[in-house]
Design an enzyme around this catalytic site. Structure first.
Site, short mmCIF file in Angstrom:
data_model
loop_
_atom_site.label_atom_id
_atom_site.label_comp_id
_atom_site.label_asym_id
_atom_site.label_seq_id
_atom_site.Cartn_x
_atom_site.Cartn_y
_atom_site.Cartn_z
N THR A 83 0.86 -1.18 0.00
CA THR A 83 0.00 0.00 0.00
C THR A 83 0.90 1.23 0.00
O THR A 83 1.99 1.19 0.57
CB THR A 83 -0.92 0.03 1.24
OG1 THR A 83 -1.48 1.34 1.40
CG2 THR A 83 -0.15 -0.30 2.51
N CYS A 196 -1.81 4.90 -5.42
CA CYS A 196 -2.62 4.06 -4.54
C CYS A 196 -2.65 2.71 -5.21
O CYS A 196 -2.86 2.63 -6.43
CB CYS A 196 -4.03 4.62 -4.36
SG CYS A 196 -5.16 3.48 -3.56
#
Length: 241
Positions: A83, A196
């Site tokens: 992430t 992202c």
């Protein structure tokens, strides 16, 4: 082959992509029936998102540090945090383990510099776009970062959490991202970072007139390169800086 420790679940939708890309890349490089040596610790994203919303990054870092310790005890030689946003707490995680972490922004910056680009548009969660923990890492590599305006950042963030993290892919959201990307290009972006790990599920290279840097793909491939001792980023330093 070094053992890759995957700190995932944020969301599991993108963690699946990490696992797929890593194994496809190992097969591509080594051929035959080769696959990656890796461990996956998948956290409960509901818990992490709760701490994000509260601004309780210390607690979020504690949860991830505990997971990272489990990966280290399980035999991982190094860790990739699957992430972008939770690289905000990378120092908290590093303080609890004795194996390196491959920073996603460093891997991405390396690819951007290979292309000779200096000004980049950044899409991601509102935390990634608005706070300095990620942008400053790119700027240290000589890259100027442009982000969308406040209203655009809010909707980009909403699409990530309400749709992409739940596996929902909508054409109208893709169209909106394409509009934002075009706006960034018009103010000088020479490339676009999909900052992202879920955005790559929605936005593809053909959706942009300038190069797109999918951080999930870049990070996963760099993990394989390091595992096979071919990485651009050295594991000699615990800090990987």
């Amino acid at each position: 082959m070094k053992v890759i420790g995957l700190l995932g679940g944020m969301s599991w939708e993108s963690s699946v992509e990490y696992y797929r890309i890593i194994n496809e890349e190992v097969k591509r490089k080594l051929g035959g029936l080769h696959s990656a040596k890796c461990l996956l610790y998948s956290v409960d994203f509901e818990e992490i998102e709760h701490y994000q919303a509260e601004g309780n990054w210390e607690k979020a870092g504690e949860v991830l540090a505990n997971a990272a310790r489990s990966l280290e005890k399980g035999g991982a030689d190094f860790i990739v945090i699957c992430t972008n946003t939770m690289h905000k707490v990378i120092d908290d995680i590093r303080s609890k383990i004795n194996i390196p972490i491959v920073h996603i922004a460093d891997a991405t910056a390396s690819r951007i510099k290979e292309k000779g680009l200096r000004t980049i548009g950044l899409l991601g969660t509102k935390y990634t776009m608005e706070q300095d923990f990620y942008k400053s890492r790119l700027e240290l590599n000589g890259i100027k970062v442009i982000v969308p305006n406040a209203d655009e950042r809010e909707l980009i963030n909403k699409i990530i959490y309400d749709e992409l993290c739940l596996g929902k892919i909508h054409q109208e959201s893709r169209d909106y991202y394409k509009k934002v990307i075009q706006g960034l290009i018009e103010v000088g972006a020479e490339g676009i970072i999909l900052g992202c790990t879920e955005i790559g599920l929605l936005v593809k290279p053909e959706d942009s007139k300038v190069p797109v840097f999918d951080t999930t793909y870049i990070h996963a491939v760099e993990a394989v390169n390091i595992s096979l001792n071919k990485g651009a980023i050295s594991l000699d330093s615990h800090e990987l800086e």
